[in-house]
Design an enzyme around this catalytic site. Structure first.
Site, PDB file in Angstrom:
ATOM      1  N   SER A 150       0.878  -0.880   0.023  1.00  0.00           N
ATOM      2  CA  SER A 150       0.191  -0.205   0.174  1.00  0.00           C
ATOM      3  C   SER A 150       0.707   0.956   0.269  1.00  0.00           C
ATOM      4  O   SER A 150       1.986   1.340   0.719  1.00  0.00           O
ATOM      5  CB  SER A 150      -1.189   0.719   1.161  1.00  0.00           C
ATOM      6  OG  SER A 150      -1.254   1.189   1.636  1.00  0.00           O
ATOM      7  N   TYR A 184      -3.360  -1.636  10.466  1.00  0.00           N
ATOM      8  CA  TYR A 184      -3.150  -1.887   9.280  1.00  0.00           C
ATOM      9  C   TYR A 184      -1.705  -1.283   7.632  1.00  0.00           C
ATOM     10  O   TYR A 184      -1.164  -1.717   7.452  1.00  0.00           O
ATOM     11  CB  TYR A 184      -4.039  -1.063   8.673  1.00  0.00           C
ATOM     12  CG  TYR A 184      -4.464  -1.562   6.603  1.00  0.00           C
ATOM     13  CD1 TYR A 184      -4.451  -2.760   6.323  1.00  0.00           C
ATOM     14  CD2 TYR A 184      -3.983  -0.344   6.077  1.00  0.00           C
ATOM     15  CE1 TYR A 184      -4.388  -2.916   4.822  1.00  0.00           C
ATOM     16  CE2 TYR A 184      -3.704  -0.664   5.160  1.00  0.00           C
ATOM     17  CZ  TYR A 184      -3.618  -1.473   3.828  1.00  0.00           C
ATOM     18  OH  TYR A 184      -4.441  -1.212   2.833  1.00  0.00           O
TER      19      TYR A 184
END
Length: 241
Positions: free
Chosen positions: A133, A146
């Site tokens: 990400s 996360y």
């Protein structure tokens, strides 16, 4: 025919990546957790002998169950795309031990051990592609656990690329930006203000689409990427430049 496994392939980036790899000639193992109907639809669209494999990552025994299904269906695994993941969307003050443990179980632990168990099937010259990400280079306190999992995967990629390099197996990250997926639907779709905000975070001035990421995955799996390893292919559309 070469075989690729895409985890979390019943929807979103995983679905698009599975279909793109099938278009490139791969026989795709379409992993899913709960939605068997969606996985069947991907298998039907993919063709090329694609098949579905089920496992609820993060649950006890899921990695072993998934790896065994792949072993039974394919003698070799040319491409492994570790795409499956979950997000918590919580800050440091909001996160709970249970939520923290679960996001690490799915995004880090099971990715690690699935790769370990499938590595004997990956031939010299194979490909391992981890979906990370843009939050690994952009401060993201609103979903801190996360973001930490994606940072852990980047370190895993770096070390594994060094270990497997002599065999010609490349290991890379693909880091998406804000993509129009089901995971982001709750805050993004149907909300013009949030859509404008998300588009504005990207230098290209738009929200990413799943096919944008699938194309990068296909490149990382291709012979053209044979001399690229241990790195991150930034597919954030110039996020936060």
């Amino acid at each position: 025919m070469k075989t690729a496994l895409v985890t979390g392939a019943s929807r979103g980036i995983g679905r698009a990546s599975a279909l793109r790899l099938a278009k490139e000639g791969y026989r795709v193992a379409v992993h899913y957790s709960q939605d068997a109907a969606a996985a069947r639809e991907v298998v039907e669209q993919a063709g090329n002998g694609a098949f579905a494999v089920q496992a609820t990552l993060g649950a006890p025994g899921a990695v072993e169950f998934l790896a065994e299904q792949v072993r039974q269906a394919a003698p070799t695994l040319d491409v492994l795309v570790n795409n499956a993941g979950i997000a918590t969307g919580k800050s440091l003050s909001e996160e709970t031990p249970g939520g923290f443990d679960q996001v690490f179980a799915v995004n880090v632990r099971d990715l690690f051990f699935l790769t370990q168990r499938l590595l004997p099937l990956i031939p010299d010259g194979g490909r391992i592609i981890n979906i990370t990400s843009g939050v690994t280079r952009i401060a993201f306190p609103g979903s801190i656990a996360y973001a930490m999992t994606k940072g852990a995967v980047q370190v895993f990629t770096l070390a594994l690329a060094k270990e497997l390099g002599p065999r010609g197996i490349t290991v890379n990250n693909v880091a998406p930006g804000i993509i129009d997926t089901d995971m982001n639907a709750g805050w993004l779709r149907g909300n013009p203000d949030m859509q404008a905000y998300a588009a504005g975070r990207h230098a290209v001035g738009r929200i990413g689409q799943v096919d944008d990421i699938a194309g990068v995955v296909a490149f990382a799996a291709s012979p053209d990427a044979a001399f690229i390893t241990g790195t991150t292919l930034d597919a954030t559309g110039g996020g936060n430049l």
